[in-house]
Design a protein around this motif. Structure first.
Motif, PDB file in Angstrom:
ATOM      1  N   THR A   1       2.236   9.473   1.321  1.00 41.02           N
ATOM      2  CA  THR A   1       3.322   8.564   1.245  1.00 41.02           C
ATOM      3  C   THR A   1       3.331   8.023   2.853  1.00 41.02           C
ATOM      4  O   THR A   1       3.387   8.853   3.590  1.00 41.02           O
ATOM      5  N   CYS A   2       3.108   6.813   3.099  1.00 41.39           N
ATOM      6  CA  CYS A   2       3.271   6.167   4.321  1.00 41.39           C
ATOM      7  C   CYS A   2       4.635   5.370   4.307  1.00 41.39           C
ATOM      8  O   CYS A   2       4.922   4.822   3.535  1.00 41.39           O
ATOM      9  N   GLU A   3       5.095   5.331   5.676  1.00 40.36           N
ATOM     10  CA  GLU A   3       6.233   4.268   5.999  1.00 40.36           C
ATOM     11  C   GLU A   3       6.052   3.749   7.222  1.00 40.36           C
ATOM     12  O   GLU A   3       5.997   4.505   8.213  1.00 40.36           O
ATOM     13  N   THR A   4       6.337   2.416   7.367  1.00 41.68           N
ATOM     14  CA  THR A   4       6.309   1.880   8.889  1.00 41.68           C
ATOM     15  C   THR A   4       6.852   0.480   8.713  1.00 41.68           C
ATOM     16  O   THR A   4       7.268  -0.165   7.734  1.00 41.68           O
ATOM     17  N   LYS A   5       7.207  -0.198  10.068  1.00 43.48           N
ATOM     18  CA  LYS A   5       7.763  -1.331  10.220  1.00 43.48           C
ATOM     19  C   LYS A   5       6.657  -2.404   9.635  1.00 43.48           C
ATOM     20  O   LYS A   5       5.579  -2.273   9.961  1.00 43.48           O
ATOM     21  N   LEU A   6       7.258  -3.429   8.991  1.00 44.12           N
ATOM     22  CA  LEU A   6       6.579  -4.523   8.673  1.00 44.12           C
ATOM     23  C   LEU A   6       6.095  -5.603   9.656  1.00 44.12           C
ATOM     24  O   LEU A   6       6.926  -6.060  10.380  1.00 44.12           O
ATOM     25  N   HIS A   7       4.844  -5.599   9.866  1.00 38.21           N
ATOM     26  CA  HIS A   7       4.532  -6.878  10.954  1.00 38.21           C
ATOM     27  C   HIS A   7       4.131  -8.081  10.511  1.00 38.21           C
ATOM     28  O   HIS A   7       4.674  -8.856  11.437  1.00 38.21           O
ATOM     29  N   ASP A   8       4.039  -8.243   9.377  1.00 37.81           N
ATOM     30  CA  ASP A   8       3.730  -9.638   8.856  1.00 37.81           C
ATOM     31  C   ASP A   8       3.518  -9.727   7.324  1.00 37.81           C
ATOM     32  O   ASP A   8       3.299  -8.851   6.929  1.00 37.81           O
ATOM     33  N   LYS A   9       3.608 -11.057   6.874  1.00 35.43           N
ATOM     34  CA  LYS A   9       3.254 -11.099   5.362  1.00 35.43           C
ATOM     35  C   LYS A   9       2.470 -12.504   5.412  1.00 35.43           C
ATOM     36  O   LYS A   9       2.670 -13.633   6.065  1.00 35.43           O
ATOM     37  N   ARG A  10       1.310 -12.308   4.659  1.00 36.64           N
ATOM     38  CA  ARG A  10       0.146 -13.358   5.063  1.00 36.64           C
ATOM     39  C   ARG A  10      -0.362 -13.659   3.332  1.00 36.64           C
ATOM     40  O   ARG A  10      -0.597 -12.856   2.648  1.00 36.64           O
ATOM     41  N   VAL A  11      -0.836 -14.942   3.246  1.00 32.44           N
ATOM     42  CA  VAL A  11      -1.550 -15.236   2.126  1.00 32.44           C
ATOM     43  C   VAL A  11      -2.838 -15.067   2.298  1.00 32.44           C
ATOM     44  O   VAL A  11      -3.592 -15.466   2.824  1.00 32.44           O
ATOM     45  N   VAL A  12      -3.572 -14.062   1.240  1.00 35.17           N
ATOM     46  CA  VAL A  12      -4.797 -13.797   1.463  1.00 35.17           C
ATOM     47  C   VAL A  12      -5.564 -14.278  -0.012  1.00 35.17           C
ATOM     48  O   VAL A  12      -5.088 -13.944  -0.881  1.00 35.17           O
ATOM     49  N   LYS A  13      -6.629 -14.738   0.118  1.00 37.46           N
ATOM     50  CA  LYS A  13      -7.632 -15.015  -0.988  1.00 37.46           C
ATOM     51  C   LYS A  13      -8.522 -13.858  -1.195  1.00 37.46           C
ATOM     52  O   LYS A  13      -9.333 -13.495  -0.332  1.00 37.46           O
ATOM     53  N   SER A  14      -8.494 -13.294  -2.492  1.00 37.48           N
ATOM     54  CA  SER A  14      -9.195 -12.040  -2.537  1.00 37.48           C
ATOM     55  C   SER A  14     -10.697 -12.449  -3.147  1.00 37.48           C
ATOM     56  O   SER A  14     -11.014 -13.717  -3.366  1.00 37.48           O
ATOM     57  N   SER A  15     -11.426 -11.571  -3.372  1.00 36.32           N
ATOM     58  CA  SER A  15     -12.967 -11.923  -3.701  1.00 36.32           C
ATOM     59  C   SER A  15     -13.193 -12.527  -4.961  1.00 36.32           C
ATOM     60  O   SER A  15     -14.156 -13.070  -5.073  1.00 36.32           O
ATOM     61  N   SER A  16     -11.935 -12.429  -5.671  1.00 34.58           N
ATOM     62  CA  SER A  16     -12.067 -12.954  -7.096  1.00 34.58           C
ATOM     63  C   SER A  16     -11.491 -14.455  -6.879  1.00 34.58           C
ATOM     64  O   SER A  16     -11.511 -15.258  -7.935  1.00 34.58           O
ATOM     65  N   GLY A  17     -11.337 -14.891  -5.825  1.00 36.56           N
ATOM     66  CA  GLY A  17     -10.714 -16.185  -5.831  1.00 36.56           C
ATOM     67  C   GLY A  17      -9.199 -16.359  -5.725  1.00 36.56           C
ATOM     68  O   GLY A  17      -8.808 -17.639  -5.623  1.00 36.56           O
ATOM     69  N   ILE A  18      -8.439 -15.211  -6.026  1.00 33.91           N
ATOM     70  CA  ILE A  18      -6.880 -15.234  -6.352  1.00 33.91           C
ATOM     71  C   ILE A  18      -6.434 -15.223  -4.821  1.00 33.91           C
ATOM     72  O   ILE A  18      -6.687 -14.235  -4.410  1.00 33.91           O
ATOM     73  N   SER A  19      -5.511 -16.203  -4.734  1.00 32.20           N
ATOM     74  CA  SER A  19      -4.641 -16.281  -3.514  1.00 32.20           C
ATOM     75  C   SER A  19      -3.468 -15.518  -3.879  1.00 32.20           C
ATOM     76  O   SER A  19      -2.523 -15.426  -4.894  1.00 32.20           O
ATOM     77  N   GLU A  20      -2.942 -14.492  -3.017  1.00 31.79           N
ATOM     78  CA  GLU A  20      -1.702 -13.548  -3.266  1.00 31.79           C
ATOM     79  C   GLU A  20      -0.991 -13.183  -1.775  1.00 31.79           C
ATOM     80  O   GLU A  20      -1.597 -13.201  -0.862  1.00 31.79           O
ATOM     81  N   GLN A  21       0.091 -12.973  -1.912  1.00 39.27           N
ATOM     82  CA  GLN A  21       0.774 -12.710  -0.562  1.00 39.27           C
ATOM     83  C   GLN A  21       0.533 -10.983  -0.236  1.00 39.27           C
ATOM     84  O   GLN A  21       0.960 -10.365  -1.010  1.00 39.27           O
ATOM     85  N   ARG A  22       0.278 -10.737   0.899  1.00 38.44           N
ATOM     86  CA  ARG A  22      -0.080  -9.397   1.164  1.00 38.44           C
ATOM     87  C   ARG A  22       0.837  -8.890   2.456  1.00 38.44           C
ATOM     88  O   ARG A  22       0.964  -9.850   3.397  1.00 38.44           O
ATOM     89  N   PHE A  23       1.297  -7.700   2.480  1.00 40.07           N
ATOM     90  CA  PHE A  23       2.096  -7.058   3.729  1.00 40.07           C
ATOM     91  C   PHE A  23       0.935  -6.854   4.667  1.00 40.07           C
ATOM     92  O   PHE A  23      -0.063  -6.245   4.482  1.00 40.07           O
ATOM     93  N   VAL A  24       1.421  -7.144   5.995  1.00 41.37           N
ATOM     94  CA  VAL A  24       0.562  -6.573   7.054  1.00 41.37           C
ATOM     95  C   VAL A  24       1.470  -5.615   8.033  1.00 41.37           C
ATOM     96  O   VAL A  24       2.591  -5.882   8.220  1.00 41.37           O
ATOM     97  N   ILE A  25       0.565  -4.588   8.527  1.00 38.92           N
ATOM     98  CA  ILE A  25       1.387  -3.511   9.254  1.00 38.92           C
ATOM     99  C   ILE A  25       0.440  -3.424  10.401  1.00 38.92           C
ATOM    100  O   ILE A  25      -0.608  -3.872  10.387  1.00 38.92           O
ATOM    101  N   LYS A  26       1.180  -2.896  11.750  1.00 41.11           N
ATOM    102  CA  LYS A  26       0.301  -2.459  12.726  1.00 41.11           C
ATOM    103  C   LYS A  26       0.387  -0.963  13.179  1.00 41.11           C
ATOM    104  O   LYS A  26       1.447  -0.685  13.295  1.00 41.11           O
ATOM    105  N   THR A  27      -0.629  -0.490  13.340  1.00 43.92           N
ATOM    106  CA  THR A  27      -0.668   1.223  13.427  1.00 43.92           C
ATOM    107  C   THR A  27      -1.889   1.490  14.257  1.00 43.92           C
ATOM    108  O   THR A  27      -2.935   0.969  14.469  1.00 43.92           O
ATOM    109  N   PRO A  28      -1.841   2.668  15.001  1.00 45.33           N
ATOM    110  CA  PRO A  28      -2.903   2.991  15.700  1.00 45.33           C
ATOM    111  C   PRO A  28      -3.834   3.742  14.713  1.00 45.33           C
ATOM    112  O   PRO A  28      -3.575   4.441  13.840  1.00 45.33           O
ATOM    113  N   VAL A  29      -5.099   3.257  15.374  1.00 49.68           N
ATOM    114  CA  VAL A  29      -6.186   4.194  14.402  1.00 49.68           C
ATOM    115  C   VAL A  29      -7.282   4.727  15.447  1.00 49.68           C
ATOM    116  O   VAL A  29      -7.303   4.218  16.708  1.00 49.68           O
ATOM    117  N   THR A  30      -7.619   5.975  14.934  1.00 50.39           N
ATOM    118  CA  THR A  30      -8.619   6.876  15.820  1.00 50.39           C
ATOM    119  C   THR A  30     -10.242   6.767  15.350  1.00 50.39           C
ATOM    120  O   THR A  30     -10.150   7.126  14.016  1.00 50.39           O
TER     121      THR A  30
END
Length: 458
Positions: free
Chosen positions: A70-99
């Motif tokens: 289970t993860c919890e973090t501050k919301l960075h953005d909301k964006r409309v993304v088109k999936s590989s099946s061609g359906i557009s939907e709003q997705r949450f975007v986060i910003k976090t460190p990766v190693t």
């Protein structure tokens, strides 16, 4: 930055998210995708003061949803993304460190349901820019964890079996829905056993009833049974379910409820009796009545369906009265039972699947028929997307499941000019389409329903 200063990575790499406590997650490196994404379930927007945060669950190991972080973090953005099946939907975007290896830096991640994808994470070009060059012929140049190392890293997340003993009664252990239910039960600390319907047999006795399995092993200590029965096994499987019930095991759907739901004519009569609106439906035995049968359902175009049809198979659209007569008489000539049903043209090849658990609609998706098809069916190339249903549709789905006494049901509804109409109710609804479309953990909800019924406290 010059090319010589860029590090080289492979087409697949292991990533670590220390901020979320994710010790290793395998990522597909994809320079064709702009933003990176990570698999996320049960995504919830929460508020901390005036800030928007997001809470979500990650299953970092492919084909294993028994491990949940289970993860919890501050919301960075909301964006409309088109999936590989061609359906557009709003997705949450986060910003976090990766190693990656010894290098840690911030990246943007969209939260997406990637259960149908090969990798739980995708590393996009924004995360690669001015840092890496990709050699697609190699993999794991930064870090290459062995199977043993991954098992050791995730050992603390594996829960001890301290719960119920639950059997999944089905035919194919590799089916998505069956694997998900077993994983969900294990994740909640239960002992999960897969029982193949065809390899179980029973002893009918007033004092010592038994069910045996593969070579004479007696199986009689299950707290609960989850039936997922394919149509061809309905009669025998329901006999087994009745036997389990008589021996004290709780069956999530009873044999009587499953039998009712599989008899499409009986189910349709029950719906009509209880004032549930359905497409006008006809049933007759004699070919002499074919013309009047067609007229009774408002003529062509109309739907002709076998009483034993499943997943859209055995369902025909007759576009003219003449074609309808030919198909109906052909079926009748071989003594096959069929229903004739009015065609709802305004639905435009769409229907709604509502997943009902214990009298509540826990998830809904809209299905769109593939091009050239008249009926929405994801098993035949159709697509699915999340939908918000109306109060009237919700009430209809709950009532339909209740009439058939099904604690777990997939209720199919079609929108018409007359309002929502009930198409049918499935007693073994698949999980893949609705979990992928909604991002919800339906299998977990089913296990919770068993816990509630048995008053089990973790």
């Amino acid at each position: 930055m010059e090319v010589k200063d860029l590090k080289i990575i492979g087409s697949e790499e292991w990533c670590v998210f220390n901020e979320f406590g994710i010790p290793a997650i395998k990522a597909r490196v994809d320079s064709g995708a702009k933003t990176s994404s990570i698999q996320a379930n049960n995504i919830k927007l929460i508020h901390k003061g005036i800030e928007e945060w997001v809470r979500f669950e990650v299953n970092p190991i492919q084909d294993n949803r028994s491990i949940i972080i289970t993860c919890e973090t501050k919301l960075h953005d909301k964006r409309v993304v088109k999936s590989s099946s061609g359906i557009s939907e709003q997705r949450f975007v986060i910003k976090t460190p990766v190693t990656l290896g010894d290098f840690t830096y911030d990246i943007e991640l969209t939260l997406a349901n990637r259960d149908a994808m090969e990798f739980r994470m995708l590393l996009g070009r924004e995360a690669l820019l001015d840092r890496y060059m990709v050699n697609p012929s190699t993999t794991y140049l930064e870090t290459n964890f062995t199977t043993e190392q991954i098992a050791e890293k995730y050992a603390p997340f594996i829960k001890e079996k301290s719960g119920l003993k639950i059997a999944l009664l089905a035919s194919n252990p590799e089916l998505y829905s069956n694997k998900r239910i077993v994983e969900a039960g294990i994740a909640r600390g239960h002992e999960m056993v897969f029982l193949n319907v065809e390899q179980a047999y029973m002893k009918l006795d007033a004092t010592e009833p038994e069910i045996r399995y593969r070579g004479g092993n007696i199986i009689d200590e299950f707290d609960a049974i989850i039936p997922r029965i394919r149509p061809s096994m309905t009669f025998y499987a329901c006999a087994l379910i009745r036997q389990f019930d008589s021996m004290g095991a709780f069956c999530l759907n009873t044999a009587e409820a499953i039998t009712q739901s599989r008899d499409k004519l009986l189910a349709t009569q029950l719906f009509a009796k209880h004032d549930i609106h359905i497409p006008i439906t006809g049933f007759a035995k004699s070919p002499l009545d074919t013309k009047d049968l067609i007229k009774m359902v408002n003529g062509a175009p109309l739907i002709i369906k076998l009483l034993e049809s499943t997943q859209g198979k055995g369902v025909v659209l007759a576009e003219t009265n003449k074609a309808a007569e030919s198909v109906i008489n052909a079926f009748k000539s071989v003594q096959t039972n069929i229903l004739v049903q009015e065609f709802i043209k305004e639905a435009n090849g769409q229907d709604i699947r509502c997943f009902v658990v214990n009298g509540k609609v826990v998830a809904s998706m809209q299905r769109q028929a593939a091009k050239g098809e008249f009926r929405a069916n994801i098993h035949q190339g159709g697509s699915a997307s999340k939908i918000k249903i109306t109060a009237e549709e919700r009430k209809l789905a709950i009532k339909a499941a209740k009439i058939l006494n099904l604690p777990v049901a997939g209720v199919d509804i079609i929108r018409s000019n007359k309002g929502p109409l009930l198409l049918e109710v499935n007693s073994s609804p698949g999980l893949e389409g609705i979990e992928n479309a909604t991002g919800l953990d339906i299998a977990n909800i089913m296990i919770e329903a068993i816990e509630k019924r048995l008053k089990f406290k973790r």
